[in-house]
Scaffold this motif. Structure first.
Motif, PDB file in Angstrom:
ATOM      1  N   ALA A  35       0.837  -1.197   0.000  1.00 24.02           N
ATOM      2  CA  ALA A  35       0.000   0.000   0.000  1.00 24.02           C
ATOM      3  C   ALA A  35       0.875   1.251   0.000  1.00 24.02           C
ATOM      4  CB  ALA A  35      -0.912   0.012   1.219  1.00 24.02           C
ATOM      5  N   ARG A  36       0.349   2.320  -0.541  1.00 18.97           N
ATOM      6  CA  ARG A  36       0.998   3.627  -0.491  1.00 18.97           C
ATOM      7  C   ARG A  36      -0.049   4.619   0.014  1.00 18.97           C
ATOM      8  NH1 ARG A  36       4.322   0.632  -0.476  1.00 18.97           N
ATOM      9  NH2 ARG A  36       5.939   0.163  -1.995  1.00 18.97           N
ATOM     10  N   VAL A  37      -0.108   4.780   1.318  1.00 20.41           N
ATOM     11  CA  VAL A  37      -1.128   5.636   1.932  1.00 20.41           C
ATOM     12  C   VAL A  37      -0.698   7.093   1.813  1.00 20.41           C
ATOM     13  CG1 VAL A  37      -2.362   6.195   4.064  1.00 20.41           C
ATOM     14  CG2 VAL A  37      -1.789   3.803   3.535  1.00 20.41           C
ATOM     15  N   GLU A  38      -1.578   7.913   1.247  1.00 15.43           N
ATOM     16  CA  GLU A  38      -1.319   9.352   1.134  1.00 15.43           C
ATOM     17  C   GLU A  38      -1.825  10.090   2.365  1.00 15.43           C
ATOM     18  OE1 GLU A  38      -3.124  10.620  -2.508  1.00 15.43           O
ATOM     19  OE2 GLU A  38      -1.771   9.385  -3.729  1.00 15.43           O
ATOM     20  N   ARG A  39      -3.028   9.726   2.824  1.00 14.78           N
ATOM     21  CA  ARG A  39      -3.565  10.345   4.036  1.00 14.78           C
ATOM     22  C   ARG A  39      -4.732   9.515   4.556  1.00 14.78           C
ATOM     23  NH1 ARG A  39      -6.726  13.604   0.432  1.00 14.78           N
ATOM     24  NH2 ARG A  39      -8.834  13.836   1.254  1.00 14.78           N
ATOM     25  N   VAL A  40      -5.036   9.720   5.834  1.00 10.74           N
ATOM     26  CA  VAL A  40      -6.187   9.087   6.477  1.00 10.74           C
ATOM     27  C   VAL A  40      -7.023  10.179   7.105  1.00 10.74           C
ATOM     28  CG1 VAL A  40      -6.993   7.438   8.209  1.00 10.74           C
ATOM     29  CG2 VAL A  40      -4.855   6.994   6.977  1.00 10.74           C
ATOM     30  N   ASP A  41      -8.278  10.281   6.701  1.00 13.44           N
ATOM     31  CA  ASP A  41      -9.222  11.203   7.326  1.00 13.44           C
ATOM     32  C   ASP A  41      -9.957  10.420   8.410  1.00 13.44           C
ATOM     33  OD1 ASP A  41      -8.501  13.120   5.421  1.00 13.44           O
ATOM     34  OD2 ASP A  41     -10.084  12.484   4.045  1.00 13.44           O
ATOM     35  N   ALA A  42     -10.008  10.962   9.616  1.00 14.51           N
ATOM     36  CA  ALA A  42     -10.651  10.276  10.736  1.00 14.51           C
ATOM     37  C   ALA A  42     -11.705  11.181  11.358  1.00 14.51           C
ATOM     38  CB  ALA A  42      -9.618   9.883  11.780  1.00 14.51           C
ATOM     39  N   ALA A  43     -12.815  10.573  11.771  1.00 10.58           N
ATOM     40  CA  ALA A  43     -13.890  11.314  12.433  1.00 10.58           C
ATOM     41  C   ALA A  43     -14.577  10.395  13.435  1.00 10.58           C
ATOM     42  CB  ALA A  43     -14.897  11.813  11.403  1.00 10.58           C
ATOM     43  N   GLU A  44     -15.183  11.000  14.448  1.00 12.29           N
ATOM     44  CA  GLU A  44     -16.013  10.215  15.359  1.00 12.29           C
ATOM     45  C   GLU A  44     -17.190   9.672  14.569  1.00 12.29           C
ATOM     46  OE1 GLU A  44     -17.234  11.923  19.055  1.00 12.29           O
ATOM     47  OE2 GLU A  44     -15.309  12.935  19.325  1.00 12.29           O
ATOM     48  N   ALA A  45     -17.716   8.548  15.030  1.00 10.46           N
ATOM     49  CA  ALA A  45     -18.836   7.915  14.333  1.00 10.46           C
ATOM     50  C   ALA A  45     -19.865   7.423  15.344  1.00 10.46           C
ATOM     51  CB  ALA A  45     -18.330   6.747  13.490  1.00 10.46           C
ATOM     52  N   ALA A  46     -21.067   7.181  14.873  1.00  7.53           N
ATOM     53  CA  ALA A  46     -22.117   6.596  15.711  1.00  7.53           C
ATOM     54  C   ALA A  46     -21.837   5.103  15.868  1.00  7.53           C
ATOM     55  CB  ALA A  46     -23.478   6.804  15.062  1.00  7.53           C
ATOM     56  N   PHE A  47     -22.186   4.570  17.012  1.00  6.16           N
ATOM     57  CA  PHE A  47     -22.016   3.141  17.248  1.00  6.16           C
ATOM     58  C   PHE A  47     -22.981   2.342  16.383  1.00  6.16           C
ATOM     59  CE2 PHE A  47     -19.749   4.403  21.017  1.00  6.16           C
ATOM     60  CZ  PHE A  47     -18.802   3.394  21.151  1.00  6.16           C
ATOM     61  N   GLU A  48     -22.460   1.255  15.817  1.00 11.22           N
ATOM     62  CA  GLU A  48     -23.272   0.317  15.046  1.00 11.22           C
ATOM     63  C   GLU A  48     -23.382  -1.024  15.765  1.00 11.22           C
ATOM     64  OE1 GLU A  48     -21.625   0.156  11.082  1.00 11.22           O
ATOM     65  OE2 GLU A  48     -22.062   2.269  10.708  1.00 11.22           O
ATOM     66  N   HIS A  49     -22.644  -1.194  16.846  1.00 10.66           N
ATOM     67  CA  HIS A  49     -22.710  -2.372  17.730  1.00 10.66           C
ATOM     68  C   HIS A  49     -22.431  -3.682  16.996  1.00 10.66           C
ATOM     69  CE1 HIS A  49     -24.167   0.342  20.791  1.00 10.66           C
ATOM     70  NE2 HIS A  49     -25.012   0.814  19.903  1.00 10.66           N
ATOM     71  N   HIS A  50     -21.250  -3.783  16.409  1.00  8.29           N
ATOM     72  CA  HIS A  50     -20.833  -5.003  15.721  1.00  8.29           C
ATOM     73  C   HIS A  50     -20.270  -6.015  16.717  1.00  8.29           C
ATOM     74  CE1 HIS A  50     -21.397  -3.373  11.691  1.00  8.29           C
ATOM     75  NE2 HIS A  50     -20.991  -2.225  12.206  1.00  8.29           N
ATOM     76  N   ASP A  51     -20.354  -7.289  16.366  1.00  7.35           N
ATOM     77  CA  ASP A  51     -19.817  -8.362  17.198  1.00  7.35           C
ATOM     78  C   ASP A  51     -18.417  -8.793  16.771  1.00  7.35           C
ATOM     79  OD1 ASP A  51     -22.134  -8.530  18.779  1.00  7.35           O
ATOM     80  OD2 ASP A  51     -23.084  -9.830  17.309  1.00  7.35           O
ATOM     81  N   SER A  52     -18.027  -8.408  15.557  1.00  7.67           N
ATOM     82  CA  SER A  52     -16.734  -8.817  15.017  1.00  7.67           C
ATOM     83  C   SER A  52     -16.273  -7.742  14.045  1.00  7.67           C
ATOM     84  CB  SER A  52     -16.856 -10.164  14.310  1.00  7.67           C
ATOM     85  OG  SER A  52     -17.758 -10.055  13.218  1.00  7.67           O
ATOM     86  N   PHE A  53     -15.133  -7.981  13.406  1.00 11.14           N
ATOM     87  CA  PHE A  53     -14.636  -7.060  12.376  1.00 11.14           C
ATOM     88  C   PHE A  53     -14.592  -7.813  11.067  1.00 11.14           C
ATOM     89  CE2 PHE A  53     -11.996  -4.401   9.850  1.00 11.14           C
ATOM     90  CZ  PHE A  53     -12.246  -3.116  10.333  1.00 11.14           C
ATOM     91  N   GLU A  54     -15.262  -7.278  10.046  1.00  8.28           N
ATOM     92  CA  GLU A  54     -15.415  -7.996   8.772  1.00  8.28           C
ATOM     93  C   GLU A  54     -15.162  -7.071   7.587  1.00  8.28           C
ATOM     94  OE1 GLU A  54     -16.005 -11.199   8.861  1.00  8.28           O
ATOM     95  OE2 GLU A  54     -16.440 -11.268  11.006  1.00  8.28           O
ATOM     96  N   GLU A  55     -14.897  -7.689   6.455  1.00  5.70           N
ATOM     97  CA  GLU A  55     -14.837  -6.989   5.182  1.00  5.70           C
ATOM     98  C   GLU A  55     -16.245  -7.015   4.611  1.00  5.70           C
ATOM     99  OE1 GLU A  55     -12.768  -7.717   0.875  1.00  5.70           O
ATOM    100  OE2 GLU A  55     -11.684  -8.379   2.665  1.00  5.70           O
ATOM    101  N   ILE A  56     -16.750  -5.862   4.150  1.00  2.00           N
ATOM    102  CA  ILE A  56     -18.092  -5.802   3.577  1.00  2.00           C
ATOM    103  C   ILE A  56     -18.031  -5.325   2.128  1.00  2.00           C
ATOM    104  CG2 ILE A  56     -19.183  -5.486   5.836  1.00  2.00           C
ATOM    105  CD1 ILE A  56     -19.634  -2.521   5.059  1.00  2.00           C
ATOM    106  N   ALA A  57     -19.166  -5.329   1.458  1.00  5.35           N
ATOM    107  CA  ALA A  57     -19.237  -5.012   0.030  1.00  5.35           C
ATOM    108  C   ALA A  57     -18.844  -3.562  -0.256  1.00  5.35           C
ATOM    109  CB  ALA A  57     -20.638  -5.279  -0.486  1.00  5.35           C
ATOM    110  N   THR A  58     -18.295  -3.358  -1.431  1.00  8.13           N
ATOM    111  CA  THR A  58     -17.915  -2.030  -1.911  1.00  8.13           C
ATOM    112  C   THR A  58     -19.110  -1.109  -1.959  1.00  8.13           C
ATOM    113  OG1 THR A  58     -16.110  -2.951  -3.223  1.00  8.13           O
ATOM    114  CG2 THR A  58     -16.959  -0.812  -3.919  1.00  8.13           C
ATOM    115  N   LEU A  59     -18.859   0.153  -1.642  1.00  8.29           N
ATOM    116  CA  LEU A  59     -19.902   1.186  -1.745  1.00  8.29           C
ATOM    117  C   LEU A  59     -19.472   2.171  -2.804  1.00  8.29           C
ATOM    118  CD1 LEU A  59     -22.470   2.629  -0.656  1.00  8.29           C
ATOM    119  CD2 LEU A  59     -20.914   3.936   0.783  1.00  8.29           C
TER     120      LEU A  59
END
Length: 94
Positions: A70-94
């Motif tokens: 990977a060649r990361v140029e920048r990461v934009d970060a923001a607070e987010a609302a909780f979605e209450h996930h049980d695990s960490f997964e890869e999901i479909a492209t948006l």
């Protein structure tokens, strides 16, 4: 838990087709973070992460580097609302 937080990250650069999403899943699970990662049609990678603030900070630090190809140029970060996930997964492209 009251001490948990949620973040939304948008990663810019050469981050698609280089194993970024797979590596993010491994990194997040190792840190005890729940949520998801997906490619976006604009070429960025989006991450929704929920967990302890120190773990989220570690993921943000990792996201700025990513996997070897990977060649990361920048990461934009923001607070987010909780979605209450049980695990960490890869999901479909948006």
């Amino acid at each position: 838990m009251a001490s948990e937080a949620a973040s939304r990250l948008r990663v810019h650069g050469l981050v698609q087709g280089v194993g970024y999403r797979y590596a993010t899943v491994l990194a997040a699970r190792k840190l005890g973070i729940t949520g998801w990662v997906r490619n976006r049609t604009d070429g960025t990678v989006e991450i929704h992460a929920e967990g302890e603030p120190a773990a989220l900070a570690a993921l943000l630090d990792w996201a700025g580097k990513g996997p070897a190809h990977a060649r990361v140029e920048r990461v934009d970060a923001a607070e987010a609302a909780f979605e209450h996930h049980d695990s960490f997964e890869e999901i479909a492209t948006l």
